[in-house]
Design a protein around this motif. Sequence first.
Motif, short mmCIF file in Angstrom:
data_model
loop_
_atom_site.label_atom_id
_atom_site.label_comp_id
_atom_site.label_asym_id
_atom_site.label_seq_id
_atom_site.Cartn_x
_atom_site.Cartn_y
_atom_site.Cartn_z
N GLU A 136 0.84 -1.21 0.00
CA GLU A 136 0.00 0.00 0.00
C GLU A 136 0.87 1.26 0.00
O GLU A 136 0.57 2.24 -0.67
CB GLU A 136 -0.92 0.01 1.23
CG GLU A 136 -2.03 -1.02 1.18
CD GLU A 136 -2.94 -0.83 -0.03
OE1 GLU A 136 -3.39 0.31 -0.24
OE2 GLU A 136 -3.17 -1.81 -0.76
N TYR A 197 -15.48 10.87 17.29
CA TYR A 197 -16.46 9.78 17.27
C TYR A 197 -16.97 9.44 18.68
O TYR A 197 -17.48 8.34 18.90
CB TYR A 197 -15.85 8.52 16.64
CG TYR A 197 -15.44 8.69 15.20
CD1 TYR A 197 -16.30 8.41 14.16
CD2 TYR A 197 -14.15 9.15 14.88
CE1 TYR A 197 -15.91 8.57 12.84
CE2 TYR A 197 -13.75 9.30 13.56
CZ TYR A 197 -14.63 9.02 12.55
OH TYR A 197 -14.26 9.16 11.24
N THR A 276 -17.01 3.04 13.51
CA THR A 276 -17.12 2.84 12.06
C THR A 276 -18.11 1.76 11.66
O THR A 276 -18.53 1.71 10.50
CB THR A 276 -15.75 2.48 11.47
OG1 THR A 276 -15.31 1.22 12.02
CG2 THR A 276 -14.71 3.55 11.79
N PRO A 286 -8.15 3.27 8.03
CA PRO A 286 -8.15 4.25 6.94
C PRO A 286 -9.44 5.08 6.88
O PRO A 286 -9.42 6.20 6.37
CB PRO A 286 -8.02 3.37 5.68
CG PRO A 286 -7.34 2.13 6.16
CD PRO A 286 -7.89 1.91 7.53
N ILE A 287 -10.55 4.54 7.40
CA ILE A 287 -11.81 5.29 7.39
C ILE A 287 -11.69 6.54 8.25
O ILE A 287 -12.16 7.62 7.88
CB ILE A 287 -12.98 4.40 7.87
CG1 ILE A 287 -13.25 3.30 6.84
CG2 ILE A 287 -14.24 5.23 8.11
CD1 ILE A 287 -14.31 2.30 7.28
N ILE A 288 -11.07 6.39 9.42
CA ILE A 288 -10.95 7.56 10.30
C ILE A 288 -9.71 8.40 10.00
O ILE A 288 -9.58 9.53 10.47
CB ILE A 288 -10.94 7.13 11.79
CG1 ILE A 288 -9.65 6.37 12.13
CG2 ILE A 288 -12.15 6.31 12.14
CD1 ILE A 288 -9.42 6.23 13.62
N LEU A 289 -8.78 7.84 9.19
CA LEU A 289 -7.58 8.59 8.79
C LEU A 289 -7.59 8.70 7.27
O LEU A 289 -6.87 8.00 6.58
CB LEU A 289 -6.31 7.86 9.26
CG LEU A 289 -6.21 7.55 10.76
CD1 LEU A 289 -5.00 6.66 11.03
CD2 LEU A 289 -6.09 8.84 11.56
N ASN A 290 -8.42 9.58 6.77
CA ASN A 290 -8.76 9.55 5.35
C ASN A 290 -7.92 10.52 4.50
O ASN A 290 -8.43 11.49 3.97
CB ASN A 290 -10.26 9.86 5.19
CG ASN A 290 -10.73 9.60 3.77
OD1 ASN A 290 -10.12 8.83 3.05
ND2 ASN A 290 -11.81 10.24 3.39
N ASN A 291 -6.61 10.26 4.41
CA ASN A 291 -5.78 10.95 3.41
C ASN A 291 -4.51 10.13 3.19
O ASN A 291 -4.17 9.26 3.99
CB ASN A 291 -5.46 12.39 3.81
CG ASN A 291 -4.57 12.48 5.03
OD1 ASN A 291 -3.46 11.97 5.02
ND2 ASN A 291 -5.06 13.14 6.09
N ASP A 292 -3.81 10.41 2.08
CA ASP A 292 -2.68 9.57 1.67
C ASP A 292 -1.54 9.58 2.69
O ASP A 292 -0.91 8.54 2.94
CB ASP A 292 -2.15 10.04 0.31
CG ASP A 292 -3.04 9.56 -0.83
OD1 ASP A 292 -3.94 8.74 -0.57
OD2 ASP A 292 -2.83 10.02 -1.97
N ALA A 295 -2.51 7.47 5.44
CA ALA A 295 -2.59 6.08 4.96
C ALA A 295 -1.21 5.44 4.94
O ALA A 295 -1.03 4.27 5.32
CB ALA A 295 -3.22 6.03 3.58
#
Length: 459
Positions: A136, A197, A276, A286-292, A295
Amino acid sequence: MSSNDTQIQHDTKLDQSLHPKSDKDRTVKPRDYIFMWIGDGVNIGNMTLGASVIIAGVATLNILQTIIAALISIGIISTIFALNDRLGYKTGIPYVVQLRMAFGTKGTVISSLLRGVPAIVWYGIQSWIGGTALNEIAKIVTNGSFDNVFICFVILQLVQIVISLYGFHAIKWVETIASIIFIIGLIYVFGILVTQYGEEITSTWVQAEGSWGLPFFGLIMVFLGNYAGIFVSAADYSRELKTGLSNTKRGALYFIPIMLSYGFVIVIGAMLASATGVTNPAIALPIILNNDILAVAVSAFIVFTVIATNMVANVIPPTYVITLLTKLKYKPSAILAGLLALAAFPWLLVQESSAAGLNMFVLIYSAFLGPVISILLVDYYIIRKQRVDLGDLYNENGPFKGFNPAGLIAMFIGAAAAFIQVDLAWIIGLIVAGISYYLLAKFAFKGSSFKKGTIFENK
């Protein structure tokens, strides 16, 4: 070299790496030991255990029940660790030699494989997960021009093999660095979950009714099962620890880091699933940390956790088993352990179609590990009163020659009993095997050489 060391070298065919560790050869300080267990405790698998208390968006345990179950489990784990590590700590012998007391020089082959084979399989599975995360990173860095999980898996495995060649000297530094990264990463994720959340987590998990019944005790059993393979081979770790520590202090060296890492990871796993609705942390993160950028950070975190977990749980024990069975030296055995993990076809084992077979494999070997630890503790503390002749342990023609039928029969009785109630398999197997071993050692096999030095000698 002492006369005892000279005698051991004369009597045994075992490689030098399996001989007792002298005080001067022990390089692991208490601080290093704490970092080692923190590094082992933080991994995606343990986070999944925390997420498992949320099923289809409904919590089977609330926050209080989850934390109490974790504390009970960690207390039991720390106690068993401190009890089973004592012989290795006092004498410097590894697990595969410790097994000889209860199972015999040939019977040890069977019981050591119960630790070695699962470790190699998990070595491969963990490395495949790490290879997936490494891929990844490569995809993001190369804008998608590179995408090959298998190549990343092989690269990661080769790196781990190289690290393993340097034994505990390298492992303690890997774990120290990894532990610092883990704690920072966990605190960051925890902060996001609480601030962004909090409402979902409170309604789904914190305020849930939960259960103090089978789900509560089931979490404890799974918790213990996760550590069954590690604390059964406690001597492999304690023999590296510097001498002069009391039993209480050594117990703290297990309880504190396991509570910090494993406890924290389980809480975050439950929070992730609550926030989530996804029980797979690798997908939920990755849903809660949503950027490259994040990631890449998460994927790097997973790679580090894989290396840290493998170095502690899945490298040293099977390497010693291979050394015992093949008479190879430590470094060739470490290389072979890594290559066998490659050949375990982990990419097949992690598929959904393989889940039932993998779960059955885990269930079978776990059912034996409870009995093994029980037999070792009963043998050392009750039957031998902590008195062991090292010369006898290393003497290929001594009193521990061949098979100890009492130990092997008790192990199979305990494992059979464990399958009566799968949810409580570990504790059932442990109790039944311990009682069976004591009774067999006392009343059966009169004249057995394994009674030498025990409370049953000459009875």
